[in-house]
Scaffold this motif. Structure first.
Motif: not given
Length: 144
Positions: A76-87
């Motif tokens: 899907f051409k995912l790139a750039g900034k992303a965010t991770y979090a756990g719940d």
């Protein structure tokens, strides 16, 4: 040490310490997910979305989640900034470059909680659940 302390130490050991930004409170991240994705209870309702799904096949959750994210990134051409979090056991949100998603996945997978990763615009979201399921979907009405 707490699971959160262990996670941050693991990210430093993987060489990601200088490449990430740690946000002390993940509530803004989860509020953004809730505003863009259908929620049932406290989780994304993946069944209501056109989503990718995989059940974990081995006990190596980190490796499988990393492979899943790398494959999705390529397809899907995912790139750039992303965010991770756990719940659950961690309170922080971690901003990272999606190019590092595989290493981040290996660091977080051992923590017993639901794991979420989304891009900054909340156009897509990926998850590794406590039920050993991996999910990915684009937000309704987002451009792919």
């Amino acid at each position: 040490m707490t699971p959160q302390d262990d996670l941050l130490l693991s990210l430093r050991k993987l060489g990601l310490g200088e490449r990430i930004q740690v946000i002390p409170d993940s509530s803004t991240f989860f509020a953004a997910i809730e505003s863009r994705f259908p929620i049932t209870g406290s989780k994304v309702d993946w069944q209501l979305l056109e989503s990718e799904y995989r059940q974990l096949r081995t006990d190596n959750e980190g490796e499988e989640f990393a492979e899943f994210l790398v494959e999705l990134g390529s397809r899907f051409k995912l790139a750039g900034k992303a965010t991770y979090a756990g719940d659950g056991l961690t309170d922080v949100a971690i901003i990272f470059d999606f190019a590092d998603a595989g290493r981040l996945a290996e660091a977080v997978a051992g923590i017993p909680q639901h794991h979420y990763i989304a891009n900054q615009e909340m156009q897509w979201c990926a998850s590794l659940t406590m039920e050993r399921e991996m999910w990915f979907a684009f937000a309704p009405c987002s451009s792919k």
